[in-house]
Scaffold this active site. Structure first.
Site, PDB file in Angstrom:
ATOM      1  N   ASP A 182     -22.414  27.974   9.519  1.00 13.28           N
ATOM      2  CA  ASP A 182     -21.919  26.599   9.651  1.00 13.28           C
ATOM      3  C   ASP A 182     -23.077  25.613   9.675  1.00 13.28           C
ATOM      4  O   ASP A 182     -24.144  25.922  10.209  1.00 13.28           O
ATOM      5  CB  ASP A 182     -21.101  26.492  10.942  1.00 13.28           C
ATOM      6  CG  ASP A 182     -20.270  25.220  10.993  1.00 13.28           C
ATOM      7  OD1 ASP A 182     -20.048  24.601   9.943  1.00 13.28           O
ATOM      8  OD2 ASP A 182     -19.846  24.856  12.108  1.00 13.28           O
ATOM      9  N   ASN A 204     -10.922  26.209   3.438  1.00 13.51           N
ATOM     10  CA  ASN A 204     -11.923  25.500   2.638  1.00 13.51           C
ATOM     11  C   ASN A 204     -11.386  25.006   1.299  1.00 13.51           C
ATOM     12  O   ASN A 204     -12.015  24.156   0.650  1.00 13.51           O
ATOM     13  CB  ASN A 204     -13.152  26.379   2.391  1.00 13.51           C
ATOM     14  CG  ASN A 204     -14.025  26.529   3.618  1.00 13.51           C
ATOM     15  OD1 ASN A 204     -14.775  27.494   3.748  1.00 13.51           O
ATOM     16  ND2 ASN A 204     -13.934  25.584   4.553  1.00 13.51           N
TER      17      ASN A 204
END
Length: 254
Positions: A32, A80
């Site tokens: 991340d 995503n």
């Protein structure tokens, strides 16, 4: 590759385990912070994703050298797909580039590639390099590298339930015969040990739909580092912390 960190790492962990360093069998990493890394440099988000490749190499190399059996990288989640189409397309092209360029390294280091998640929704241009990488590395024994692509823990559980229900419907499995073992056999990680350690970068403190079933007893390690800045030294810090944890799994140690 370890530099001056390795002796320190092993010495600290050996203090907690006289039989040798406690290395996790299976490490999961939530990679991340790519977008924030780029934004801090006033660069397009894609530059963060591109610079993340060196962190991927550091994690793969570090885990392979330390003796980790399985490394799972959370590369692209089911959520995503909601990102801008241009960014999604660039991510898929980077995945294609990774598969093509890293195959030689995977072979050299005896690493078996495995994909977690759905592949039916991936772009067709990924089929060739993906199948080639899976086929060429399937017999490698040094380490298993799982890439979680179009993966979500809840989606995986739904697919497992659907698969299990189909078997029950045919009469080949009685409902009362369903156990943790039969469930594990239907998960994307079938045949692999559950993760012992899950690392998340960028300062966030959540699993974000990653390995929800498998992470029941995983140790969690969080770092403020953004993923493109992740190094082997940070990996070794996580291993050292893991070695200091008392993993009882519901039991009481004498």
């Amino acid at each position: 590759m370890y530099g001056n960190w390795k002796p320190y790492f092993i010495a600290i962990v050996n203090q907690q385990n006289n039989s040798g360093p406690k290395i996790p069998r299976h490490v999961g990493i939530i990679m991340d912070g790519n977008g924030r890394w780029a934004r801090m440099r006033k660069a397009p988000r894609i530059m963060g994703h591109k610079n993340a490749i060196k962190a991927v190499r550091a994690a793969v190399t570090g885990c392979r050298e330390a003796g980790v059996e399985v490394l799972t990288l959370y590369a692209f989640s089911t959520e995503n797909w909601q990102r801008p189409k241009k960014e999604v397309e660039m991510l898929m092209r980077l995945f294609e580039e990774y598969l093509t360029k890293e195959l030689k390294g995977l072979q050299k280091n005896d690493i078996c590639l495995r994909i977690l998640g759905r592949t039916d929704r991936l772009p067709s241009y990924l089929n060739g390099p993906l199948q080639t990488s899976l086929r060429e590395t399937k017999d490698n024994k040094g380490m298993v590298l799982c890439l979680a692509v179009d993966y979500g823990g809840r989606d995986e559980i739904v697919r497992m339930v659907q698969s299990m229900a189909a078997v029950v419907k045919t009469g080949d499995l009685e409902p009362e015969a369903i156990s943790e073992e039969t469930i594990c056999q239907k998960m994307d990680t079938a045949g692999l040990p559950d993760p012992d350690l899950i690392i998340r970068t960028s300062g966030e403190h959540r699993l974000s739909n990653f390995l929800l079933w498998q992470a029941a007893y995983a140790e969690l390690y969080f770092t403020d580092l953004l993923w493109p800045d992740f190094t082997e030294a940070e990996l070794h810090k996580a291993f050292t912390e893991f070695g200091l944890r008392d993993r009882r799994k519901g039991k009481v140690n004498a």
